[in-house]
Design a protein around this motif. Structure first.
Motif, PDB file in Angstrom:
ATOM      1  N   MET A 179       0.814  -1.214   0.000  1.00 23.52           N
ATOM      2  CA  MET A 179       0.000   0.000   0.000  1.00 23.52           C
ATOM      3  C   MET A 179       0.849   1.265   0.000  1.00 23.52           C
ATOM      4  SD  MET A 179      -3.077  -1.076   2.619  1.00 23.52           S
ATOM      5  CE  MET A 179      -4.092   0.380   2.247  1.00 23.52           C
ATOM      6  N   GLY A 180       2.178   1.121  -0.005  1.00 27.23           N
ATOM      7  CA  GLY A 180       3.050   2.280  -0.076  1.00 27.23           C
ATOM      8  C   GLY A 180       3.680   2.708   1.234  1.00 27.23           C
ATOM      9  N   TYR A 181       3.471   1.959   2.309  1.00 28.85           N
ATOM     10  CA  TYR A 181       4.130   2.269   3.571  1.00 28.85           C
ATOM     11  C   TYR A 181       5.612   1.935   3.405  1.00 28.85           C
ATOM     12  CZ  TYR A 181      -0.170   3.218   6.099  1.00 28.85           C
ATOM     13  OH  TYR A 181      -1.335   3.783   6.539  1.00 28.85           O
ATOM     14  N   THR A 182       6.459   2.858   3.785  1.00 27.49           N
ATOM     15  CA  THR A 182       7.873   2.740   3.454  1.00 27.49           C
ATOM     16  C   THR A 182       8.765   2.244   4.589  1.00 27.49           C
ATOM     17  OG1 THR A 182       8.194   5.072   4.001  1.00 27.49           O
ATOM     18  CG2 THR A 182       7.726   4.535   1.691  1.00 27.49           C
ATOM     19  N   ASP A 183       8.265   2.228   5.818  1.00 27.36           N
ATOM     20  CA  ASP A 183       9.104   1.859   6.961  1.00 27.36           C
ATOM     21  C   ASP A 183       8.310   0.956   7.893  1.00 27.36           C
ATOM     22  OD1 ASP A 183      11.160   1.672   8.778  1.00 27.36           O
ATOM     23  OD2 ASP A 183      11.102   3.790   9.372  1.00 27.36           O
ATOM     24  N   VAL A 184       8.231  -0.319   7.532  1.00 23.57           N
ATOM     25  CA  VAL A 184       7.392  -1.275   8.244  1.00 23.57           C
ATOM     26  C   VAL A 184       8.261  -2.397   8.809  1.00 23.57           C
ATOM     27  CG1 VAL A 184       5.427  -2.847   8.034  1.00 23.57           C
ATOM     28  CG2 VAL A 184       5.508  -0.783   6.639  1.00 23.57           C
ATOM     29  N   ALA A 185       7.944  -2.824  10.007  1.00 25.81           N
ATOM     30  CA  ALA A 185       8.622  -3.958  10.636  1.00 25.81           C
ATOM     31  C   ALA A 185       7.583  -4.784  11.380  1.00 25.81           C
ATOM     32  CB  ALA A 185       9.703  -3.479  11.601  1.00 25.81           C
ATOM     33  N   VAL A 186       8.006  -5.959  11.816  1.00 29.12           N
ATOM     34  CA  VAL A 186       7.165  -6.873  12.587  1.00 29.12           C
ATOM     35  C   VAL A 186       7.780  -7.022  13.972  1.00 29.12           C
ATOM     36  CG1 VAL A 186       6.416  -9.277  12.743  1.00 29.12           C
ATOM     37  CG2 VAL A 186       6.422  -8.122  10.535  1.00 29.12           C
ATOM     38  N   LEU A 187       6.927  -7.078  14.995  1.00 28.29           N
ATOM     39  CA  LEU A 187       7.414  -7.386  16.335  1.00 28.29           C
ATOM     40  C   LEU A 187       7.747  -8.870  16.368  1.00 28.29           C
ATOM     41  CD1 LEU A 187       7.995  -6.702  19.293  1.00 28.29           C
ATOM     42  CD2 LEU A 187       5.572  -7.171  19.760  1.00 28.29           C
ATOM     43  N   GLU A 188       9.021  -9.173  16.471  1.00 28.70           N
ATOM     44  CA  GLU A 188       9.494 -10.561  16.467  1.00 28.70           C
ATOM     45  C   GLU A 188       8.879 -11.343  17.619  1.00 28.70           C
ATOM     46  OE1 GLU A 188      13.747 -12.818  15.851  1.00 28.70           O
ATOM     47  OE2 GLU A 188      13.703 -10.723  16.457  1.00 28.70           O
ATOM     48  N   GLY A 189       8.220 -12.447  17.292  1.00 23.39           N
ATOM     49  CA  GLY A 189       7.572 -13.269  18.310  1.00 23.39           C
ATOM     50  C   GLY A 189       6.234 -12.735  18.767  1.00 23.39           C
ATOM     51  N   GLY A 190       5.849 -11.573  18.278  1.00 18.97           N
ATOM     52  CA  GLY A 190       4.544 -11.000  18.559  1.00 18.97           C
ATOM     53  C   GLY A 190       4.306 -10.628  20.007  1.00 18.97           C
ATOM     54  N   PHE A 191       3.025 -10.491  20.323  1.00 20.53           N
ATOM     55  CA  PHE A 191       2.619 -10.116  21.671  1.00 20.53           C
ATOM     56  C   PHE A 191       3.054 -11.167  22.685  1.00 20.53           C
ATOM     57  CE2 PHE A 191      -0.715  -9.711  25.023  1.00 20.53           C
ATOM     58  CZ  PHE A 191      -0.389  -8.431  25.449  1.00 20.53           C
ATOM     59  N   ASN A 192       3.085 -12.429  22.265  1.00 23.10           N
ATOM     60  CA  ASN A 192       3.529 -13.491  23.176  1.00 23.10           C
ATOM     61  C   ASN A 192       4.973 -13.252  23.624  1.00 23.10           C
ATOM     62  OD1 ASN A 192       1.045 -14.735  22.872  1.00 23.10           O
ATOM     63  ND2 ASN A 192       1.767 -16.119  21.272  1.00 23.10           N
ATOM     64  N   GLU A 193       5.833 -12.878  22.694  1.00 21.61           N
ATOM     65  CA  GLU A 193       7.242 -12.609  23.029  1.00 21.61           C
ATOM     66  C   GLU A 193       7.355 -11.337  23.875  1.00 21.61           C
ATOM     67  OE1 GLU A 193      11.199 -13.273  23.422  1.00 21.61           O
ATOM     68  OE2 GLU A 193       9.730 -14.637  22.547  1.00 21.61           O
ATOM     69  N   TRP A 194       6.530 -10.338  23.565  1.00 24.60           N
ATOM     70  CA  TRP A 194       6.499  -9.097  24.347  1.00 24.60           C
ATOM     71  C   TRP A 194       6.228  -9.429  25.815  1.00 24.60           C
ATOM     72  CZ3 TRP A 194       7.084  -3.874  23.034  1.00 24.60           C
ATOM     73  CH2 TRP A 194       6.614  -2.938  23.968  1.00 24.60           C
ATOM     74  N   LYS A 195       5.186 -10.231  26.056  1.00 26.25           N
ATOM     75  CA  LYS A 195       4.849 -10.614  27.435  1.00 26.25           C
ATOM     76  C   LYS A 195       5.955 -11.445  28.062  1.00 26.25           C
ATOM     77  CE  LYS A 195       0.972 -12.633  26.770  1.00 26.25           C
ATOM     78  NZ  LYS A 195      -0.310 -13.327  26.912  1.00 26.25           N
ATOM     79  N   ALA A 196       6.515 -12.397  27.331  1.00 25.46           N
ATOM     80  CA  ALA A 196       7.582 -13.257  27.845  1.00 25.46           C
ATOM     81  C   ALA A 196       8.806 -12.443  28.237  1.00 25.46           C
ATOM     82  CB  ALA A 196       7.952 -14.322  26.815  1.00 25.46           C
ATOM     83  N   ALA A 197       9.028 -11.319  27.563  1.00 28.40           N
ATOM     84  CA  ALA A 197      10.166 -10.451  27.867  1.00 28.40           C
ATOM     85  C   ALA A 197       9.883  -9.555  29.078  1.00 28.40           C
ATOM     86  CB  ALA A 197      10.510  -9.598  26.646  1.00 28.40           C
ATOM     87  N   GLY A 198       8.690  -9.679  29.656  1.00 24.50           N
ATOM     88  CA  GLY A 198       8.347  -8.886  30.832  1.00 24.50           C
ATOM     89  C   GLY A 198       7.980  -7.455  30.518  1.00 24.50           C
ATOM     90  N   MET A 199       7.618  -7.192  29.276  1.00 21.53           N
ATOM     91  CA  MET A 199       7.259  -5.835  28.879  1.00 21.53           C
ATOM     92  C   MET A 199       5.836  -5.539  29.357  1.00 21.53           C
ATOM     93  SD  MET A 199      10.062  -5.029  27.377  1.00 21.53           S
ATOM     94  CE  MET A 199       9.772  -3.581  26.400  1.00 21.53           C
TER      95      MET A 199
END
Length: 130
Positions: free
Chosen positions: A100-120
């Protein structure tokens, strides 16, 4: 030959960068958008504070600046980090944003599950975005 969903996810992951939870938190603090493409039910039972909810099925409508459903937090020139539960939906969504033309896109590695596991930090409240 038919492409499988695993083929599509692999292709999306090959063209989209990934960031870990700590880097995503730092980038969000500096102004990047955390875009959560999980379903409303998933989001309201826990999400990253200040993340923008946009269920995968509505992503294109929310991301398109010409759409009446456009979310103002989503701009094609902004850094967008896409979040789902584990990273698969986020990879597909990130590839769609690039298309769609977005020029600066990334993915959160491991998603929300990894976010929680990291204690965030996470929060919960009702989804009212649709």
């Amino acid at each position: 030959m038919t492409r499988t969903v695993l083929d599509m996810i692999g292709e999306a992951r090959a063209r989209v960068s990934a960031v870990g939870p700590q880097a995503a938190a730092e980038q969000a603090a500096a102004g990047s958008v955390l875009l959560d493409v999980r379903e409303a039910e998933e989001w309201q039972h826990g999400h990253i504070d200040q993340s923008v909810p946009a269920p995968r099925g509505l992503l294109e409508f929310f991301a398109d600046p010409t759409s009446p459903r456009h979310k103002v937090a989503l701009e094609p020139t902004m850094r967008v980090i896409v979040v789902c539960a584990s990273g698969a939906r986020a990879a597909l969504a990130a590839a769609t944003l690039q298309d769609m033309g977005y020029t600066d896109v990334a993915v959160l590695e491991g998603g929300f599950n990894e976010w929680k596991a990291a204690g965030m930090p996470t929060c919960e409240h009702d989804y009212a975005g649709i």
